[in-house]
Scaffold this active site. Structure first.
Site, PDB file in Angstrom:
ATOM      1  N   ARG A 155       0.853  -1.196   0.000  1.00 51.67           N
ATOM      2  CA  ARG A 155       0.000   0.000   0.000  1.00 51.67           C
ATOM      3  C   ARG A 155       0.888   1.245   0.000  1.00 51.67           C
ATOM      4  O   ARG A 155       2.121   1.153   0.034  1.00 51.67           O
ATOM      5  CB  ARG A 155      -0.943   0.008   1.203  1.00 51.67           C
ATOM      6  CG  ARG A 155      -0.273   0.298   2.528  1.00 51.67           C
ATOM      7  CD  ARG A 155      -1.274   0.378   3.681  1.00 51.67           C
ATOM      8  NE  ARG A 155      -0.718   1.082   4.820  1.00 51.67           N
ATOM      9  CZ  ARG A 155      -1.317   1.263   5.975  1.00 51.67           C
ATOM     10  NH1 ARG A 155      -2.529   0.757   6.171  1.00 51.67           N
ATOM     11  NH2 ARG A 155      -0.760   1.930   6.962  1.00 51.67           N
ATOM     12  N   MET A 186       3.180   4.446  -0.506  1.00 54.05           N
ATOM     13  CA  MET A 186       4.250   4.779  -1.451  1.00 54.05           C
ATOM     14  C   MET A 186       4.904   3.538  -2.048  1.00 54.05           C
ATOM     15  O   MET A 186       5.305   3.555  -3.213  1.00 54.05           O
ATOM     16  CB  MET A 186       5.309   5.633  -0.754  1.00 54.05           C
ATOM     17  CG  MET A 186       4.926   7.092  -0.706  1.00 54.05           C
ATOM     18  SD  MET A 186       6.282   8.102  -0.098  1.00 54.05           S
ATOM     19  CE  MET A 186       5.866   8.218   1.629  1.00 54.05           C
ATOM     20  N   ASP A 208       6.013  -7.430   1.699  1.00 59.78           N
ATOM     21  CA  ASP A 208       5.238  -6.731   2.735  1.00 59.78           C
ATOM     22  C   ASP A 208       4.778  -7.778   3.763  1.00 59.78           C
ATOM     23  O   ASP A 208       4.744  -8.975   3.458  1.00 59.78           O
ATOM     24  CB  ASP A 208       4.007  -6.039   2.124  1.00 59.78           C
ATOM     25  CG  ASP A 208       3.504  -4.858   2.978  1.00 59.78           C
ATOM     26  OD1 ASP A 208       3.623  -3.708   2.521  1.00 59.78           O
ATOM     27  OD2 ASP A 208       2.993  -5.106   4.093  1.00 59.78           O
ATOM     28  N   ASP A 212       8.717  -9.907   6.560  1.00 61.12           N
ATOM     29  CA  ASP A 212       8.834  -8.928   7.639  1.00 61.12           C
ATOM     30  C   ASP A 212      10.282  -8.431   7.634  1.00 61.12           C
ATOM     31  O   ASP A 212      11.215  -9.220   7.853  1.00 61.12           O
ATOM     32  CB  ASP A 212       8.485  -9.609   8.972  1.00 61.12           C
ATOM     33  CG  ASP A 212       8.545  -8.646  10.148  1.00 61.12           C
ATOM     34  OD1 ASP A 212       9.267  -7.623  10.062  1.00 61.12           O
ATOM     35  OD2 ASP A 212       7.888  -8.923  11.168  1.00 61.12           O
ATOM     36  N   VAL A 213      10.484  -7.138   7.409  1.00 56.89           N
ATOM     37  CA  VAL A 213      11.850  -6.616   7.240  1.00 56.89           C
ATOM     38  C   VAL A 213      12.705  -6.726   8.502  1.00 56.89           C
ATOM     39  O   VAL A 213      13.927  -6.572   8.433  1.00 56.89           O
ATOM     40  CB  VAL A 213      11.855  -5.143   6.749  1.00 56.89           C
ATOM     41  CG1 VAL A 213      11.252  -5.023   5.373  1.00 56.89           C
ATOM     42  CG2 VAL A 213      11.168  -4.208   7.751  1.00 56.89           C
ATOM     43  N   ASN A 252      11.653   0.624   1.748  1.00 55.37           N
ATOM     44  CA  ASN A 252      10.523   1.545   1.934  1.00 55.37           C
ATOM     45  C   ASN A 252       9.697   1.247   3.182  1.00 55.37           C
ATOM     46  O   ASN A 252       9.114   2.165   3.755  1.00 55.37           O
ATOM     47  CB  ASN A 252       9.628   1.482   0.686  1.00 55.37           C
ATOM     48  CG  ASN A 252       8.290   2.141   0.904  1.00 55.37           C
ATOM     49  OD1 ASN A 252       8.169   3.367   0.906  1.00 55.37           O
ATOM     50  ND2 ASN A 252       7.251   1.319   1.128  1.00 55.37           N
ATOM     51  N   TYR A 277       4.391  15.813  15.683  1.00 55.14           N
ATOM     52  CA  TYR A 277       4.170  14.701  14.743  1.00 55.14           C
ATOM     53  C   TYR A 277       4.898  13.441  15.184  1.00 55.14           C
ATOM     54  O   TYR A 277       4.450  12.792  16.116  1.00 55.14           O
ATOM     55  CB  TYR A 277       4.450  15.152  13.307  1.00 55.14           C
ATOM     56  CG  TYR A 277       3.191  15.784  12.721  1.00 55.14           C
ATOM     57  CD1 TYR A 277       2.223  15.000  12.127  1.00 55.14           C
ATOM     58  CD2 TYR A 277       2.951  17.129  12.875  1.00 55.14           C
ATOM     59  CE1 TYR A 277       1.043  15.560  11.650  1.00 55.14           C
ATOM     60  CE2 TYR A 277       1.775  17.695  12.394  1.00 55.14           C
ATOM     61  CZ  TYR A 277       0.822  16.901  11.776  1.00 55.14           C
ATOM     62  OH  TYR A 277      -0.330  17.437  11.317  1.00 55.14           O
ATOM     63  N   LYS A 314      14.881   7.512  11.498  1.00 53.33           N
ATOM     64  CA  LYS A 314      15.037   8.112  10.173  1.00 53.33           C
ATOM     65  C   LYS A 314      16.365   8.861  10.041  1.00 53.33           C
ATOM     66  O   LYS A 314      16.934   8.932   8.950  1.00 53.33           O
ATOM     67  CB  LYS A 314      13.850   9.026   9.868  1.00 53.33           C
ATOM     68  CG  LYS A 314      12.511   8.266   9.724  1.00 53.33           C
ATOM     69  CD  LYS A 314      12.555   7.232   8.597  1.00 53.33           C
ATOM     70  CE  LYS A 314      11.212   6.601   8.317  1.00 53.33           C
ATOM     71  NZ  LYS A 314      11.249   5.609   7.231  1.00 53.33           N
ATOM     72  N   THR A 338      -0.820   9.092   1.993  1.00 53.26           N
ATOM     73  CA  THR A 338      -0.851   7.624   2.095  1.00 53.26           C
ATOM     74  C   THR A 338      -1.653   7.249   3.342  1.00 53.26           C
ATOM     75  O   THR A 338      -1.916   8.102   4.194  1.00 53.26           O
ATOM     76  CB  THR A 338       0.570   7.041   2.259  1.00 53.26           C
ATOM     77  OG1 THR A 338       1.048   7.417   3.566  1.00 53.26           O
ATOM     78  CG2 THR A 338       1.526   7.552   1.190  1.00 53.26           C
TER      79      THR A 338
HETATM   80  P1  NAP Z   1       2.048   2.974   4.725  1.00 55.36           P
HETATM   81  O1  NAP Z   1       0.956   3.530   3.905  1.00 55.36           O
HETATM   82  O2  NAP Z   1       1.784   2.708   6.170  1.00 55.36           O
HETATM   83  O3  NAP Z   1       2.640   1.656   4.037  1.00 55.36           O
HETATM   84  C1  NAP Z   1       3.713   0.975   4.657  1.00 55.36           C
HETATM   85  C2  NAP Z   1       3.643  -0.499   4.339  1.00 55.36           C
HETATM   86  O4  NAP Z   1       4.738  -1.147   5.041  1.00 55.36           O
HETATM   87  C3  NAP Z   1       2.356  -1.150   4.814  1.00 55.36           C
HETATM   88  O5  NAP Z   1       1.852  -2.034   3.844  1.00 55.36           O
HETATM   89  C4  NAP Z   1       2.808  -1.884   6.063  1.00 55.36           C
HETATM   90  O6  NAP Z   1       2.015  -3.019   6.370  1.00 55.36           O
HETATM   91  C5  NAP Z   1       4.199  -2.298   5.670  1.00 55.36           C
HETATM   92  N1  NAP Z   1       4.992  -2.724   6.827  1.00 55.36           N
HETATM   93  C6  NAP Z   1       4.870  -2.306   8.113  1.00 55.36           C
HETATM   94  N2  NAP Z   1       5.735  -2.978   8.890  1.00 55.36           N
HETATM   95  C7  NAP Z   1       6.406  -3.846   8.092  1.00 55.36           C
HETATM   96  C8  NAP Z   1       7.410  -4.812   8.327  1.00 55.36           C
HETATM   97  N3  NAP Z   1       7.894  -5.056   9.549  1.00 55.36           N
HETATM   98  N4  NAP Z   1       7.880  -5.519   7.270  1.00 55.36           N
HETATM   99  C9  NAP Z   1       7.379  -5.313   6.035  1.00 55.36           C
HETATM  100  N5  NAP Z   1       6.417  -4.426   5.744  1.00 55.36           N
HETATM  101  C10 NAP Z   1       5.935  -3.691   6.773  1.00 55.36           C
HETATM  102  O7  NAP Z   1       3.325   3.981   4.709  1.00 55.36           O
HETATM  103  P2  NAP Z   1       3.792   5.094   3.633  1.00 55.36           P
HETATM  104  O8  NAP Z   1       3.233   6.394   4.044  1.00 55.36           O
HETATM  105  O9  NAP Z   1       3.614   4.587   2.260  1.00 55.36           O
HETATM  106  O10 NAP Z   1       5.344   5.156   4.008  1.00 55.36           O
HETATM  107  C11 NAP Z   1       6.352   4.444   3.294  1.00 55.36           C
HETATM  108  C12 NAP Z   1       7.707   4.893   3.828  1.00 55.36           C
HETATM  109  O11 NAP Z   1       7.830   6.320   3.686  1.00 55.36           O
HETATM  110  C13 NAP Z   1       7.899   4.612   5.308  1.00 55.36           C
HETATM  111  O12 NAP Z   1       9.247   4.250   5.546  1.00 55.36           O
HETATM  112  C14 NAP Z   1       7.604   5.944   5.980  1.00 55.36           C
HETATM  113  O13 NAP Z   1       8.254   6.077   7.220  1.00 55.36           O
HETATM  114  C15 NAP Z   1       8.145   6.893   4.932  1.00 55.36           C
HETATM  115  N6  NAP Z   1       7.567   8.237   4.989  1.00 55.36           N
HETATM  116  C16 NAP Z   1       6.224   8.454   4.858  1.00 55.36           C
HETATM  117  C17 NAP Z   1       5.727   9.743   4.848  1.00 55.36           C
HETATM  118  C18 NAP Z   1       4.267  10.066   4.647  1.00 55.36           C
HETATM  119  O14 NAP Z   1       3.883  11.246   4.750  1.00 55.36           O
HETATM  120  N7  NAP Z   1       3.414   9.116   4.327  1.00 55.36           N
HETATM  121  C19 NAP Z   1       6.608  10.816   5.003  1.00 55.36           C
HETATM  122  C20 NAP Z   1       7.962  10.570   5.160  1.00 55.36           C
HETATM  123  C21 NAP Z   1       8.446   9.287   5.127  1.00 55.36           C
HETATM  124  P3  NAP Z   1       0.801  -2.841   7.449  1.00 55.36           P
HETATM  125  O15 NAP Z   1      -0.207  -1.944   6.773  1.00 55.36           O
HETATM  126  O16 NAP Z   1       0.311  -4.224   7.657  1.00 55.36           O
HETATM  127  O17 NAP Z   1       1.418  -2.207   8.656  1.00 55.36           O
END
Ligand code: NAP
Length: 248
Positions: free
Chosen positions: A16, A18, A37, A60-61, A87, A150, A159, A190
């Site tokens: 899901r 990004m 994932d 699981d990473v 990611n 936040y 990070k 997201t």
């Molecule tokens: P997201 O929508 O929560 O998607 C993250 C995905 O990673 C989910 O499918 C989640 O599964 C999966 N995940 C969680 N724990 C995991 C694990 N241990 N092993 C493998 N997969 C796992 O997040 P996103 O917003 O796309 O973010 C992606 C990356 O960008 C992250 O590293 C986040 O910190 C970074 N980021 C995001 C933002 C933002 O504004 N969205 C900003 C800066 C940085 P579950 O749904 O089952 O937990």
């Protein structure tokens, strides 16, 4: 255009948000992609939709043993891995330092920080076999500055660590033609961001000079560039995509 022709990529957290968007863009640009994932049904559905140039492996990473299996299985299906997008990540709960539990701190660091180390360690031997590689580690604006209200200290710590690990590995493997860069998104539309905004309850838009969230695809364009040979002289550097948030 096929800017990623000849690339074999692992993208974590691709079920899901990004990660899903990166997988779609990568396949559209000619890459073969191993999506991973913890969410199996959603990840598999996306890989099925992408067709023969994509597959899904539940992963699981935080589990170093599973990383070895993902790399071996990915190589068996598509050949040596030459791109890794670390990611997968979680935000964790927003809590001030004095209220942050040890369990929560360790969980956030296990996924966001240790998962990136396990990933690079597992994939680099495959990149050495391929004779080239590009690793894109997804950090955050929280790897550049802390934003009041936040993410927690755990998220910021993890990070910032990703940014540092990126530089360490880039310096070590430059002579092997393996490039390593970090990406620092601001607020992206997201499920994670929706959950964060709900929990925090504040006005996220007021913090963003461009006045809007980014769509995931806008970040994917940067990740494609860093994965591709177009960025052949770029390594060890951090790439902000934050609508000017950190410039304030
Ligand atoms: P997201 O929508 O929560 O998607 C993250 C995905 O990673 C989910 O499918 C989640 O599964 C999966 N995940 C969680 N724990 C995991 C694990 N241990 N092993 C493998 N997969 C796992 O997040 P996103 O917003 O796309 O973010 C992606 C990356 O960008 C992250 O590293 C986040 O910190 C970074 N980021 C995001 C933002 C933002 O504004 N969205 C900003 C800066 C940085 P579950 O749904 O089952 O937990």
């Amino acid at each position: 255009m096929e800017r990623l022709r000849g690339k074999v990529a692992i993208i974590t957290g691709a079920a899901r948000g990004m990660g899903e968007s990166h997988a779609l863009e990568f396949v559209a640009e000619g890459a073969k992609v191993i999506l991973t994932d913890v969410s199996e049904a959603a990840g598999k559905a996306i890989a099925d939709q992408l067709g023969k140039n994509a597959c899904f492996i539940k992963h699981d990473v935080t589990d170093a043993g599973q990383w070895s299996k993902v790399v071996a299985e990915g190589e068996r299906i598509f050949g040596p891995i030459n791109v890794l997008v670390n990611n997968a990540g979680i935000l964790g709960h927003t809590a001030k330092t004095a209220e942050l539990t040890e369990t929560e701190y360790l969980k956030v660091c296990a996924i966001n920080q240790h998962g990136v180390f396990f990933g690079m360690r597992a994939v680099i031997p495959s990149m050495l076999r391929a004779g080239m590689g590009s690793i894109v580690n997804i950090s955050s604006i929280a790897g550049i500055v802390a934003i009041y209200g936040y993410p927690s200290l755990a998220y910021v710590a993890s990070k910032f660590a990703v940014r540092g690990m990126t530089k360490a590995t880039a310096v070590e493997y430059g002579k092997n033609n393996i490039r390593v860069n970090s990406v620092h998104p601001g607020f992206i539309n997201t499920p994670m961001m929706v959950e964060a905004t709900n929990e925090e309850g504040g006005d996220a838009l007021s913090l963003i000079p461009l006045g809007r969230l980014a769509e995931p695809k806008e970040v994917s364009k940067l990740v494609v560039f860093l994965a591709s040979d177009e960025s052949s002289y770029i390594t060890g550097s951090e790439h902000l995509i934050d609508a000017g948030m950190s410039a304030q």
